[in-house]
Design a protein around this motif. Structure first.
Motif, PDB file in Angstrom:
ATOM      1  N   LEU A 253       0.861  -1.177   0.000  1.00  0.00           N
ATOM      2  CA  LEU A 253       0.000   0.000   0.000  1.00  0.00           C
ATOM      3  C   LEU A 253       0.899   1.230   0.000  1.00  0.00           C
ATOM      4  O   LEU A 253       1.468   1.595   1.038  1.00  0.00           O
ATOM      5  N   GLY A 254       1.055   1.859  -1.156  1.00  0.00           N
ATOM      6  CA  GLY A 254       1.970   2.990  -1.261  1.00  0.00           C
ATOM      7  C   GLY A 254       3.392   2.536  -0.965  1.00  0.00           C
ATOM      8  O   GLY A 254       3.900   1.595  -1.569  1.00  0.00           O
ATOM      9  N   THR A 255       4.027   3.193  -0.002  1.00  0.00           N
ATOM     10  CA  THR A 255       5.388   2.812   0.376  1.00  0.00           C
ATOM     11  C   THR A 255       5.417   1.698   1.413  1.00  0.00           C
ATOM     12  O   THR A 255       6.486   1.189   1.738  1.00  0.00           O
ATOM     13  N   LEU A 256       4.245   1.325   1.941  1.00  0.00           N
ATOM     14  CA  LEU A 256       4.186   0.290   2.971  1.00  0.00           C
ATOM     15  C   LEU A 256       4.199  -1.094   2.345  1.00  0.00           C
ATOM     16  O   LEU A 256       3.414  -1.397   1.448  1.00  0.00           O
ATOM     17  N   ARG A 257       5.101  -1.938   2.830  1.00  0.00           N
ATOM     18  CA  ARG A 257       5.135  -3.343   2.450  1.00  0.00           C
ATOM     19  C   ARG A 257       4.874  -4.149   3.714  1.00  0.00           C
ATOM     20  O   ARG A 257       5.781  -4.370   4.518  1.00  0.00           O
ATOM     21  N   LEU A 258       3.636  -4.568   3.886  1.00  0.00           N
ATOM     22  CA  LEU A 258       3.226  -5.273   5.090  1.00  0.00           C
ATOM     23  C   LEU A 258       3.302  -6.773   4.867  1.00  0.00           C
ATOM     24  O   LEU A 258       2.705  -7.298   3.930  1.00  0.00           O
ATOM     25  N   ASP A 259       4.051  -7.457   5.703  1.00  0.00           N
ATOM     26  CA  ASP A 259       4.163  -8.919   5.638  1.00  0.00           C
ATOM     27  C   ASP A 259       4.254  -9.417   7.070  1.00  0.00           C
ATOM     28  O   ASP A 259       5.336  -9.448   7.668  1.00  0.00           O
ATOM     29  N   ALA A 260       3.117  -9.778   7.643  1.00  0.00           N
ATOM     30  CA  ALA A 260       3.050 -10.104   9.067  1.00  0.00           C
ATOM     31  C   ALA A 260       2.217 -11.347   9.291  1.00  0.00           C
ATOM     32  O   ALA A 260       1.107 -11.465   8.765  1.00  0.00           O
ATOM     33  N   ALA A 261       2.761 -12.266  10.071  1.00  0.00           N
ATOM     34  CA  ALA A 261       2.036 -13.480  10.439  1.00  0.00           C
ATOM     35  C   ALA A 261       1.548 -13.349  11.870  1.00  0.00           C
ATOM     36  O   ALA A 261       2.268 -12.849  12.742  1.00  0.00           O
ATOM     37  N   LEU A 262       0.317 -13.808  12.112  1.00  0.00           N
ATOM     38  CA  LEU A 262      -0.193 -13.799  13.477  1.00  0.00           C
ATOM     39  C   LEU A 262      -1.226 -14.900  13.658  1.00  0.00           C
ATOM     40  O   LEU A 262      -1.937 -15.278  12.734  1.00  0.00           O
ATOM     41  N   THR A 263      -1.264 -15.431  14.873  1.00  0.00           N
ATOM     42  CA  THR A 263      -2.272 -16.398  15.275  1.00  0.00           C
ATOM     43  C   THR A 263      -2.826 -15.943  16.618  1.00  0.00           C
ATOM     44  O   THR A 263      -2.073 -15.505  17.486  1.00  0.00           O
ATOM     45  N   VAL A 264      -4.133 -16.044  16.770  1.00  0.00           N
ATOM     46  CA  VAL A 264      -4.784 -15.649  18.012  1.00  0.00           C
ATOM     47  C   VAL A 264      -5.862 -16.675  18.331  1.00  0.00           C
ATOM     48  O   VAL A 264      -6.763 -16.901  17.516  1.00  0.00           O
ATOM     49  N   ALA A 265      -5.780 -17.286  19.497  1.00  0.00           N
ATOM     50  CA  ALA A 265      -6.755 -18.280  19.910  1.00  0.00           C
ATOM     51  C   ALA A 265      -7.996 -17.605  20.486  1.00  0.00           C
ATOM     52  O   ALA A 265      -7.953 -16.440  20.898  1.00  0.00           O
ATOM     53  N   PRO A 266      -9.120 -18.307  20.541  1.00  0.00           N
ATOM     54  CA  PRO A 266     -10.304 -17.753  21.195  1.00  0.00           C
ATOM     55  C   PRO A 266     -10.006 -17.414  22.652  1.00  0.00           C
ATOM     56  O   PRO A 266      -9.190 -18.056  23.301  1.00  0.00           O
ATOM     57  N   ARG A 267     -10.656 -16.364  23.161  1.00  0.00           N
ATOM     58  CA  ARG A 267     -10.469 -15.872  24.525  1.00  0.00           C
ATOM     59  C   ARG A 267      -9.071 -15.302  24.770  1.00  0.00           C
ATOM     60  O   ARG A 267      -8.654 -15.154  25.913  1.00  0.00           O
ATOM     61  N   ARG A 268      -8.353 -15.009  23.701  1.00  0.00           N
ATOM     62  CA  ARG A 268      -7.033 -14.412  23.824  1.00  0.00           C
ATOM     63  C   ARG A 268      -7.032 -13.071  23.107  1.00  0.00           C
ATOM     64  O   ARG A 268      -7.690 -12.894  22.078  1.00  0.00           O
ATOM     65  N   THR A 269      -6.273 -12.126  23.663  1.00  0.00           N
ATOM     66  CA  THR A 269      -6.159 -10.805  23.068  1.00  0.00           C
ATOM     67  C   THR A 269      -4.715 -10.553  22.672  1.00  0.00           C
ATOM     68  O   THR A 269      -3.806 -10.672  23.494  1.00  0.00           O
ATOM     69  N   LEU A 270      -4.522 -10.226  21.404  1.00  0.00           N
ATOM     70  CA  LEU A 270      -3.204  -9.866  20.884  1.00  0.00           C
ATOM     71  C   LEU A 270      -3.184  -8.364  20.653  1.00  0.00           C
ATOM     72  O   LEU A 270      -4.012  -7.824  19.913  1.00  0.00           O
ATOM     73  N   ALA A 271      -2.256  -7.677  21.289  1.00  0.00           N
ATOM     74  CA  ALA A 271      -2.055  -6.251  21.046  1.00  0.00           C
ATOM     75  C   ALA A 271      -0.933  -6.089  20.033  1.00  0.00           C
ATOM     76  O   ALA A 271       0.154  -6.640  20.200  1.00  0.00           O
ATOM     77  N   VAL A 272      -1.209  -5.338  18.979  1.00  0.00           N
ATOM     78  CA  VAL A 272      -0.204  -5.027  17.969  1.00  0.00           C
ATOM     79  C   VAL A 272       0.281  -3.614  18.245  1.00  0.00           C
ATOM     80  O   VAL A 272      -0.464  -2.645  18.120  1.00  0.00           O
TER      81      VAL A 272
END
Length: 385
Positions: free
Chosen positions: A16-35
């Motif tokens: 997206l424009g100059t941004l090259r986003l390539d990120a892997a993530l896994t989040v289980a139910p009842r879990r909160t991931l802060a980015v």
């Protein structure tokens, strides 16, 4: 029988424009991931990709075993069918609808629920979030904290498969933020869905999340439990948030020779990590505990663990003595942060009362003492510095 929720599994590739986003993530139910990450790191783009507002260029998004986006196979589920509850940074409540009708909107549209049952379910969510008495009000009549909770109720009312929070507390004043943060902290563990929250505020990440992923330049550079991430940073950005001095180097025989880790940047981690001069290379050496891991390491140092003296102290076993001029003095409540151009450069923290005794100003020569045991030495694992 309802299938067991397996959570979110995603590899998000977006250009997206100059941004090259390539990120892997896994989040289980009842879990909160802060980015967590600096401006421009790709945090909101990541969230919008999960919601389907930004299609993937490559990768895959899977929720509870169902593929939502996969360019390689041509699979793409549009936002309105993606089963994602999204709380936008500015809430985006419908201004012409009351709080209860805002919350009822999702069930009515997504599940074709009739108006009466949808409003009844909405009232239950508003009551759960302490807003029952405000159900009849339109957004313009709500406070910031009330509007934020209405937006949260609206996202949850349709029973989403995942909850996405975009800077959920950034628009609130300090007092309201404390109150709403506590309410969200109590709510999140009761939700049987994965939650992804993007934020630039480390307090939100540390208090609301089960895990933290640090996003910089479109890549996840560190992930772990909040306490682990904040106490053992792997990038200057994270060290800055934690208020730590951070130095890359190579450990051998109880000494760390400072310099870039393998594949890293020879410019300082110290400046970015809370200890160092902007643009200055990291160099020098530090005596560390004999059991420090050998090889490429990171060295973290709390500013409060640094002694500051106007005269050279007598030599002590297991104590590093550094010297240099004061570069800056910054008040932090009842503490004072002092940046010293030693080798390596260090930020120290002293009580304001001690500053009155030392009378430090820019250019004052000082000596610093750092005990070996105050240095937290851990493998760099290829961390980019």
């Amino acid at each position: 029988m309802t299938e067991k929720s397996t959570g979110l599994d995603a590899r998000i590739g977006v250009d997206l424009g100059t941004l090259r986003l390539d990120a892997a993530l896994t989040v289980a139910p009842r879990r909160t991931l802060a980015v967590l990450g600096p401006n421009g790191a790709g945090k909101t783009t990541l969230l919008r990709a999960l919601a389907g507002l930004v299609p993937l260029r490559h990768g895959q998004i899977t929720l509870d075993g169902t593929v939502l986006d996969e360019p390689a196979s041509g699979r793409y589920v549009p936002p309105e069918r993606r089963d994602a509850g999204y709380v936008f940074q500015d809430y985006l409540l419908f201004p012409h609808l009351s709080a209860v009708d805002n919350v009822a909107f999702g069930p009515r549209v997504r599940h074709r629920t009739r108006r009466g049952p949808a409003r009844a379910a909405a009232l239950e969510w508003l009551a759960r979030l302490g807003l029952a008495e405000f159900a009849h009000l339109r957004p313009a009549a709500l406070s910031g904290g009330q509007a934020q909770r209405v937006a949260l109720a609206r996202a949850l009312a349709p029973g989403p498969g995942m909850l996405l929070l975009d800077e959920p507390l950034s628009a609130l004043d300090a007092g309201t933020r404390l109150e709403v943060r506590a309410e969200i902290r109590a709510l999140l563990p009761t939700l049987d869905v994965p939650v992804v929250m993007v934020t630039h505020d480390p307090v939100d990440a540390l208090t609301l999340a089960d895990e933290v992923a640090v996003l910089e330049g479109g890549r996840v550079v560190q992930r772990g439990e909040p306490a682990e991430v904040i106490t053992r940073p792997r990038t200057p950005y994270v060290a800055r948030l934690a208020g730590l001095n951070l130095y890359p180097g190579t450990a051998a025989n109880g000494t760390v020779t400072l310099g870039p880790t393998a594949g890293g940047d020879p410019r300082t981690a110290g400046a970015g990590g809370g200890g160092g001069l902007p643009g200055a290379p990291v160099h020098g050496a530090l005596r560390v505990a004999p059991n420090a891991p050998p090889g490429a390491v990171l060295v973290a140092l709390r500013p409060a663990e640094v002694g500051v003296h106007l005269r050279e102290p007598p030599p002590e076993t297991r104590v590093n003595v550094l010297t240099g001029p004061v570069v800056s003095v910054e008040a932090l409540g009842d503490q004072v942060r002092v940046l010293v151009a030693s080798t390596p450069a260090v930020r120290a923290e002293i009580p304001a009362a001690r500053l009155g005794l030392l009378r430090l100003v820019r250019g004052t020569p000082v000596w610093l003492t750092v005990h070996e045991d105050a240095l937290d030495v851990y493998p760099s694992d290829g961390a980019t510095m």
